[in-house]
Design a protein around this motif. Structure first.
Motif, PDB file in Angstrom:
ATOM      1  N   ILE A 296       1.545 -25.142  38.959  1.00 20.85           N
ATOM      2  CA  ILE A 296       1.058 -25.535  40.281  1.00 20.85           C
ATOM      3  C   ILE A 296      -0.233 -26.331  40.100  1.00 20.85           C
ATOM      4  O   ILE A 296      -0.906 -26.209  39.066  1.00 20.85           O
ATOM      5  N   LEU A 308       4.396 -28.132  42.716  1.00 20.25           N
ATOM      6  CA  LEU A 308       4.910 -26.854  42.225  1.00 20.25           C
ATOM      7  C   LEU A 308       6.154 -27.171  41.404  1.00 20.25           C
ATOM      8  O   LEU A 308       7.048 -27.881  41.864  1.00 20.25           O
ATOM      9  N   GLU A 325      12.582 -23.903  46.070  1.00 18.40           N
ATOM     10  CA  GLU A 325      12.412 -23.976  47.527  1.00 18.40           C
ATOM     11  C   GLU A 325      12.347 -22.585  48.152  1.00 18.40           C
ATOM     12  O   GLU A 325      11.593 -22.347  49.096  1.00 18.40           O
ATOM     13  N   ARG A 328       8.878 -21.268  47.639  1.00 15.17           N
ATOM     14  CA  ARG A 328       7.954 -21.934  48.563  1.00 15.17           C
ATOM     15  C   ARG A 328       7.999 -21.305  49.952  1.00 15.17           C
ATOM     16  O   ARG A 328       6.971 -21.162  50.623  1.00 15.17           O
ATOM     17  N   GLU A 329       9.208 -20.938  50.391  1.00 14.96           N
ATOM     18  CA  GLU A 329       9.381 -20.388  51.740  1.00 14.96           C
ATOM     19  C   GLU A 329       8.949 -18.927  51.830  1.00 14.96           C
ATOM     20  O   GLU A 329       8.541 -18.453  52.891  1.00 14.96           O
TER      21      GLU A 329
END
Length: 383
Positions: A296, A308, A325, A328-329
């Motif tokens: 990161i 990232l 993904e 990230r969420e």
């Protein structure tokens, strides 16, 4: 492919680790006064002298007497009562000052305390419980932790706090097969001969290592330079932040370059590295990969990361892009999000300063919260 790979660790009494411990003890002291305190404390230690410098910001700052007492107590806990480094005789110089107004403004808006890149890593070692760490790193830290415990419990009479260890593993592909060479150097009292020191260390190794990773005696080196009586900061000046590879993954994974000790969690080179370790460990524990490396990056004063990246080294059992993904969420990767998720405003840092920041047990008081596996089940459900 067959090759050799070496990992290193140093004890809490190593000069640089003494400095890391003091820096982190002072961070904890500031957090006890103010959970939102910000610090960047650097320490230098030499013969009966400790010098601290750096920047701090807090609603209530500890006074000079508290700071000096904290330093002496830290050195006492490590075990230094030697002529050249004794907690009672230390001359302490304090050059701490207020954090720059420019940096404070960027952090105050919720931004990162500095720019930089950080990495997190985890690996499952089949057949061994290594807390999702590379086997060599896990074993070499365990050797010195066990040696420290033996010294404190009077099971290794005559040994002193300063020590180093290296383990060289013979590997086939990504798997360690056996130990090629083991090196342990430990400070000792003058009454012990080299043979005495070797006997104590060999006995401790039997308790620390799996039998199949104890090499033949001729491949175990103990104090190869001979006498090791003058040690600690009296023998070699120490500085904060000089053991960053031993602090992390022992060279098995990249390092972003920023040291951890003395820095509060607004400094993302510490907090984001902790978060990425947490995510990588939970990904591997969830069975989504056998190995996971995350990177990161941040800009000073900016909340959101600039990038990232994930690399599961060909072991990912799901689509890597989808996994990235999903991560990230699931988690907030802003500095405040990381601090809140891992509970990083508590005085929990002194214990991180030796034997690795990773591969430890999460404790109820919040220490090593980034080692929890509370995200793994949620990750499994996403695939």
């Amino acid at each position: 492919m067959t090759y050799l790979f070496t990992s290193e660790s140093v004890s809490e009494g190593h000069p640089d680790k003494v400095c890391d411990r003091i820096s982190d003890a002072l961070l904890d002291l500031h957090l006890k006064h103010d959970p939102h305190a910000r610090t960047a404390v650097e320490t230098m230690a030499t013969t009966n002298r400790v010098i601290i410098a750096g920047e701090t910001a807090a609603g209530k700052l500890p006074d000079n007497e508290e700071i000096e007492d904290c330093i002496r107590q830290t050195v006492k806990e490590i075990g230094y009562e030697q002529p050249g480094f004794d907690w009672r005789r230390l001359q302490i110089e304090n050059y701490l000052h207020r954090q720059s107004a420019d940096i404070a403004a960027g952090i105050g808006s919720g931004g990162a305390g500095d720019q930089g890149i950080m990495f997190g890593y985890a690996k499952k070692e089949p057949g061994y419980l290594t807390e999702y760490m590379p086997l060599g790193t896990y074993l070499v830290n365990k050797i010195l932790k066990d040696l420290k415990n033996a010294r404190r419990e009077q099971k290794a009479p005559g040994l002193e706090p300063d020590a180093k260890a290296q383990i060289t593993l013979l590997c086939e592909g990504r798997k360690a097969v056996k130990t090629a060479t083991l090196l342990v150097s430990c400070q000792h009292q003058e009454k012990l001969t080299p043979e005495d020191v070797r006997e104590i260390i060999l006995e401790q190794l039997k308790a620390s290592l799996p039998e199949e990773f104890i090499p033949a005696p001729q491949n175990i080196l103990t104090n190869p330079a001979g006498r090791f009586i003058i040690g600690g900061p009296d023998g070699d000046t120490g500085l904060t932040g000089r053991k960053i590879i031993a602090d992390t993954y022992g060279g098995y994974a990249p390092h972003g370059g920023g040291a951890f000790s003395g820095k509060d969690a607004s400094k993302v080179d510490r907090s984001a590295a902790y978060m990425l370790r947490y995510l990588a460990k939970n990904i591997v524990a969830a069975g989504l990969a056998g190995e996971c490396l995350l990177q990161i990056s941040y800009a000073i004063g900016r909340r959101l990361p600039l990038s990232l990246h994930i690399d599961c080294k060909g072991t990912c059992k799901v689509d890597e892009n989808k996994l990235l993904e999903t991560v990230r969420e699931m988690v907030d990767l802003t500095p405040s999000g990381i601090i809140n998720h891992l509970g990083l405003r508590k005085p929990i840092y002194s214990s991180t300063s030796a034997y690795g920041h990773f591969g430890r047990q999460a404790l109820p008081n919040g220490e090593f919260s980034w080692e929890k596996l509370d995200l793994s089940e949620e990750l499994k459900k996403c695939f």
